[in-house]
Write an enzyme that holds these catalytic residues in place. Structure first.
Site, short mmCIF file in Angstrom:
data_model
loop_
_atom_site.label_atom_id
_atom_site.label_comp_id
_atom_site.label_asym_id
_atom_site.label_seq_id
_atom_site.Cartn_x
_atom_site.Cartn_y
_atom_site.Cartn_z
N ASP A 11 -3.40 2.35 -4.90
CA ASP A 11 -2.04 2.25 -4.38
C ASP A 11 -1.46 0.84 -4.53
O ASP A 11 -2.22 -0.12 -4.58
CB ASP A 11 -2.00 2.70 -2.91
CG ASP A 11 -2.95 1.92 -1.99
OD1 ASP A 11 -4.12 1.73 -2.35
OD2 ASP A 11 -2.50 1.49 -0.92
N HIS A 65 0.85 -1.19 0.00
CA HIS A 65 0.00 0.00 0.00
C HIS A 65 0.88 1.25 0.00
O HIS A 65 2.09 1.15 0.14
CB HIS A 65 -0.82 0.07 1.30
CG HIS A 65 -1.67 -1.10 1.60
ND1 HIS A 65 -3.02 -1.12 1.35
CD2 HIS A 65 -1.39 -2.28 2.20
CE1 HIS A 65 -3.54 -2.26 1.77
NE2 HIS A 65 -2.57 -2.99 2.28
N GLU A 85 2.51 -0.72 4.41
CA GLU A 85 2.32 0.63 3.88
C GLU A 85 3.68 1.26 3.60
O GLU A 85 4.58 1.18 4.45
CB GLU A 85 1.58 1.51 4.88
CG GLU A 85 0.17 1.08 5.20
CD GLU A 85 -0.86 1.61 4.23
OE1 GLU A 85 -0.49 2.33 3.27
OE2 GLU A 85 -2.05 1.31 4.45
N HIS A 142 -2.45 -3.03 -3.39
CA HIS A 142 -3.83 -2.79 -2.97
C HIS A 142 -4.72 -2.56 -4.19
O HIS A 142 -5.87 -3.00 -4.24
CB HIS A 142 -3.86 -1.59 -2.03
CG HIS A 142 -5.08 -1.50 -1.19
ND1 HIS A 142 -5.36 -0.39 -0.44
CD2 HIS A 142 -6.09 -2.36 -0.94
CE1 HIS A 142 -6.50 -0.56 0.22
NE2 HIS A 142 -6.96 -1.76 -0.07
#
Length: 184
Positions: free
Chosen positions: A168, A37, A119, A158
């Site tokens: 993303d 992400h 992330e 994602h």
């Protein structure tokens, strides 16, 4: 930091910043997917405390107009890789972080049940940093060692598990470069 070891489902070398936004995976669920992400708070701004606050449910809606829209959301990821390559862990890998939302991979819905979410501090259209790629590659190899159902063909963005809803890590993410790093 090498990030080449996991102890009790926590990445050695990552800073622990536990999130309340997680729950148990379904009984017997094997960790078999890695989802990449991106996030920046406020959008397009880096290095602030807001991502950590967001994943901990402590984001102050008065600090930025965008925060009023998201402050009440309950989301998390297992890891955040900052622009400098430093890593923060919010949820132990054996627990279900709330990162994928409505999602589907290889015909299976509810990807949070069987995935690890990482992330990258960034945006869809700004290049990620080399320290981020290096950390991500090392972490990926470590995760593949500890959770062998995660294979190269079970690493995704994602945007691929929630098409039309999420974008993303976006076109700025260099998949060929990342794949070359994890192959080392």
């Amino acid at each position: 930091m090498s990030f080449s070891n996991i102890n009790d489902h926590w990445l050695v070398g990552a800073r622990a910043c536990p999130s309340p936004h997680y729950n148990q995976r379904p009984d017997g669920e094997e960790i078999s997917l890695l989802v990449i992400h991106n996030i920046s708070l406020p959008p397009g701004q880096f290095d602030g405390p807001y991502i950590e606050q967001f994943f901990q449910g402590q984001l102050d809606a008065s600090k930025h107009p965008y925060f009023a829209e998201i402050a009440d959301l309950r989301v998390s990821a297992h890891l955040l890789i900052r622009r400098d390559g430093s890593v923060i862990q919010f949820v132990p890998f054996n627990e279900r972080a709330w990162h994928a939302g409505a999602s589907c991979f290889d015909g299976r819905e509810q990807c949070n049940d069987f995935s690890i979410g990482i992330e990258l501090e960034g945006t869809d259209d700004l290049p990620y940093t080399d320290p981020q790629y290096q950390a991500l590659a090392t972490i990926t190899r470590t995760l593949m060692q500890y959770y062998p159902a995660i294979t190269c063909d079970r690493i995704t963005g994602h945007e691929h598990i929630a098409p039309g809803r999420k974008t993303d890590p976006g076109p700025a993410f260099d998949w060929p470069y990342y794949n070359s790093l994890i192959a080392k």
